[in-house]
Design a protein around this motif. Sequence first.
Motif, short mmCIF file in Angstrom:
data_model
loop_
_atom_site.label_atom_id
_atom_site.label_comp_id
_atom_site.label_asym_id
_atom_site.label_seq_id
_atom_site.Cartn_x
_atom_site.Cartn_y
_atom_site.Cartn_z
N THR A 1 3.41 87.28 63.34
CA THR A 1 2.86 87.62 62.04
C THR A 1 3.38 88.78 61.21
N CYS B 1 -4.68 86.85 61.20
CA CYS B 1 -4.84 86.29 62.84
C CYS B 1 -6.02 85.88 62.99
N LYS C 1 -7.50 81.88 64.13
CA LYS C 1 -8.06 81.90 65.52
C LYS C 1 -8.62 80.82 66.05
N ILE D 1 -4.32 85.85 70.14
CA ILE D 1 -3.78 85.68 68.67
C ILE D 1 -4.34 87.19 68.41
N ASP D 2 -3.11 88.01 68.20
CA ASP D 2 -3.50 89.23 67.48
C ASP D 2 -2.30 89.87 66.83
N ALA D 3 -2.64 90.85 65.85
CA ALA D 3 -1.56 91.29 64.94
C ALA D 3 -0.44 92.16 65.72
#
Length: 487
Positions: A135, A109, A113, A128-130
């Motif tokens: 993802t 991630c 970015k 945007i993040d896990a």
Amino acid sequence: MKQYVLALDAGTTSSRAILFDKDATIVDVAQQEFTQIYPHPGWVEHDANEIFDTQKKVIEQVLGKHSPQQINSIGITNQRETAVVWNKQTHEPICNAIVWQDRRTAEYCNSIKEAWSKKIQSKTGLVIDAYFSATKLKYILENVEGARTLADQGNLAFGTVDTWLLYKLTQGRLHATDATNASRTMMYNIHTNEWDDELLTLFNIPKSCLPKVLDSSDDYGTTTLFGGEIPIRGVAGDQQSALFGQQCTQSGMVKNTYGTGCFMLMHTGEKAFESKHNLLTTIALRLNGKTQYALEGSVFVAGSLIQWLRDELKMIDDASKIEALARKVSDSGGVFIVPAFAGLGAPHWNQDARGSIFGLTRGSNQSHIARAALESIVYQSAELIDCMHKDSGIEIKELRVDGGAVVNDLMMQLQADCIGVNVLRPKVIETTALGAAYLAGLYTGFFDAAEISKNWKIDQSFTSTDNKNLNIQGFKKAVEATKFFAS
Ligand code: ADP
């Protein structure tokens, strides 16, 4: 006689089945926990079969006392973002589900970015993040043996937990999700209401494995697993379901859930506001083909701070005792706690920050700490409300609250004082399950929209007062110092 709606609350640690009658009163509840799997530090998995088996058992427990013929319909609400992947032919998961808390894709991630943050925010409303599913699914496609081949053959199915339960309950007849769940995958364009081709290419995810996206109140088929046919007519992610259960259905209405952490959502009507303060823009519901939006923010540590005072500092032996302890003083004596045990969420998004206590003197005692702990939950929530206001320009008129920690009257009063609007605690605080029940019952006509807004009743209203003992500026300074210490 179809007298009940059955809500399935597929949570992060347990499966529950809750039976509601026409007055939205809980008639019966069954609950079963399932295993949390931690294969490596930062990884969190669930066995999807165990999720379904426990869900099935709790339905059977409830229906053992009330016959399937009494059930008008089923509504599902679920832990969001968790990725389940299974073989469409065998209906077997190809690996454990990767849970929303799982951080294994954090590095990936971070690597996208710079190039993708703006675009992903404008399409999906997300940072945007896990956390989000995309993802996790990408990881499974790349790392689980046979996954890509199954996908190429069109035999692979992805879904969040709602989708998995729907698939199993309908014995593979339906591969679907609702718009609120889709909006948490980071592959769904919340404005066009479509899976986004450009993002699917970025993550190398084939469209054939994705569920179709329905309204939150819609025809999700029927289940025949419990004797007779029971229609499934409502689906929503847990926080959106709670927002609806709280009947926050108009622009500017806000709910905050005080549990381990806090989850705050503000309904913004049919307008999606892009956040400038790292809040998420998300689909609140899609009803009759119309998309409603919300701004969402979360506080990572809230009730878990009280658990920490109980388990680690041994200041109390039960969370309920924190209120009496805090009431022994009228202010925190200049003490501030920043409970950044695992970094800070919106608006700071600082992964490195760690918890800190400021302002201690020789006279600081347990009560000051207890009060500072409650205030820290209140201040963090107030920061979110402030961001929501700034992002949307909407004046917030009241705050509706739910979750296990709202029994704390002092904390609720401090919250009202801090944000300058009244805090309303409803009679039914099982708002998550209630939201799903409403969504199902609205589709079938069991519930009526006007009627359900009347069902929402206040248990207690906390009127905002001018409380000179609160000091949010002091808290903000403490947060800045905490960030500095981590830098
Ligand atoms: P979750 O659903 O996140 O597990 P719950 O909604 O069940 O959480 O709420 C439990 C949390 O509320 C715990 O973290 C607990 O420490 C906190 N809590 C319970 N009672 C109180 C109280 N009287 N004052 C403050 N926090 C409380």
